[in-house]
Design a protein around this motif. Sequence first.
Motif, PDB file in Angstrom:
ATOM      1  N   UNK A  88       4.771  55.910  34.934  1.00 14.70           N
ATOM      2  CA  UNK A  88       3.352  56.176  34.682  1.00 14.70           C
ATOM      3  C   UNK A  88       2.466  55.352  35.616  1.00 14.70           C
ATOM      4  N   UNK A  89       2.796  54.091  35.798  1.00 11.47           N
ATOM      5  CA  UNK A  89       1.996  53.220  36.661  1.00 11.47           C
ATOM      6  C   UNK A  89       2.060  53.687  38.111  1.00 11.47           C
ATOM      7  N   UNK A  90       3.243  54.040  38.587  1.00 16.19           N
ATOM      8  CA  UNK A  90       3.398  54.528  39.962  1.00 16.19           C
ATOM      9  C   UNK A  90       2.600  55.813  40.151  1.00 16.19           C
ATOM     10  N   UNK A  91       2.696  56.732  39.212  1.00 18.45           N
ATOM     11  CA  UNK A  91       1.984  58.002  39.329  1.00 18.45           C
ATOM     12  C   UNK A  91       0.477  57.811  39.290  1.00 18.45           C
ATOM     13  N   UNK A 127      -5.059  42.319  42.241  1.00 18.40           N
ATOM     14  CA  UNK A 127      -5.216  43.510  43.070  1.00 18.40           C
ATOM     15  C   UNK A 127      -5.268  44.698  42.116  1.00 18.40           C
ATOM     16  N   UNK A 128      -6.421  45.353  41.966  1.00 21.33           N
ATOM     17  CA  UNK A 128      -6.529  46.451  40.999  1.00 21.33           C
ATOM     18  C   UNK A 128      -5.667  47.669  41.345  1.00 21.33           C
ATOM     19  N   UNK A 129      -5.174  47.726  42.572  1.00 22.76           N
ATOM     20  CA  UNK A 129      -4.308  48.823  42.983  1.00 22.76           C
ATOM     21  C   UNK A 129      -2.835  48.405  42.914  1.00 22.76           C
ATOM     22  N   UNK A 130      -2.493  47.657  41.858  1.00 23.78           N
ATOM     23  CA  UNK A 130      -1.130  47.175  41.687  1.00 23.78           C
ATOM     24  C   UNK A 130      -0.803  47.005  40.208  1.00 23.78           C
ATOM     25  N   UNK A 131       0.481  46.747  39.939  1.00 28.11           N
ATOM     26  CA  UNK A 131       0.947  46.451  38.576  1.00 28.11           C
ATOM     27  C   UNK A 131       2.238  45.645  38.679  1.00 28.11           C
ATOM     28  N   UNK A 132       2.524  44.861  37.664  1.00 27.29           N
ATOM     29  CA  UNK A 132       3.791  44.134  37.554  1.00 27.29           C
ATOM     30  C   UNK A 132       4.483  44.671  36.314  1.00 27.29           C
ATOM     31  N   UNK A 133       5.610  45.334  36.509  1.00 27.73           N
ATOM     32  CA  UNK A 133       6.298  46.025  35.429  1.00 27.73           C
ATOM     33  C   UNK A 133       7.752  45.569  35.394  1.00 27.73           C
ATOM     34  N   UNK A 156       6.989  44.498  41.358  1.00 28.35           N
ATOM     35  CA  UNK A 156       5.588  44.541  41.785  1.00 28.35           C
ATOM     36  C   UNK A 156       5.364  45.898  42.429  1.00 28.35           C
ATOM     37  N   UNK A 157       4.377  46.602  41.927  1.00 27.03           N
ATOM     38  CA  UNK A 157       4.074  47.960  42.367  1.00 27.03           C
ATOM     39  C   UNK A 157       2.695  47.928  43.017  1.00 27.03           C
ATOM     40  N   UNK A 158       2.582  48.440  44.248  1.00 27.55           N
ATOM     41  CA  UNK A 158       1.306  48.388  44.958  1.00 27.55           C
ATOM     42  C   UNK A 158       1.094  49.586  45.856  1.00 27.55           C
ATOM     43  N   UNK A 159      -0.148  50.006  45.969  1.00 28.28           N
ATOM     44  CA  UNK A 159      -0.508  51.079  46.897  1.00 28.28           C
ATOM     45  C   UNK A 159      -0.422  50.519  48.312  1.00 28.28           C
ATOM     46  N   UNK A 160       0.162  51.311  49.197  1.00 29.04           N
ATOM     47  CA  UNK A 160       0.202  50.923  50.622  1.00 29.04           C
ATOM     48  C   UNK A 160      -0.457  51.982  51.471  1.00 29.04           C
TER      49      UNK A 160
END
Length: 98
Positions: free
Chosen positions: A57-60, A76-82, A94-98
Motif C-alpha cells: 500500500x505504501x509503495x503504491x 521526507x514526506x515522500x518516504x516510509x519505513x515499513x 526504507x521506501x522512497x520515491x526516486x
Amino acid sequence: MKVKITAIRKANYTDLQKQFENPIEHTCDVVEGQSWISENGEKPEGMCDSAWDSMRWFVQELAAGRGNFYDGWMKNPQSAMISCNDGFRPVSFYIEVI
C-alpha cells in the motif's frame, strides 16, 4: 513513478524462535543494504511475498504521487519505513520515491 525499497535493518529474535517457532529449513534471504526498484507500484522481481504484503500500500501510494503518511510521520514526506511481518526475524525497509 519509481520507488526504491532498501533493507535497512534485519533483526533476529532467537529467544522467540526457541519459544514459539517450529524448526524450519529456509528463512529470509534479505540482507541489509539490499535494494529493489518498484515501477508504477508493481512488486519488484525477487522481493519476498510476505515483505511485499506489508509494504504494498505504501509503495503504491508513493508511486501514485501521494505520501505524507500520518501527517508528518517521516522527515521526507515522500518516504516510509515499513517492517515485514515476520515476528521472529523482521526486516525494516526504507521506501522512497526516486
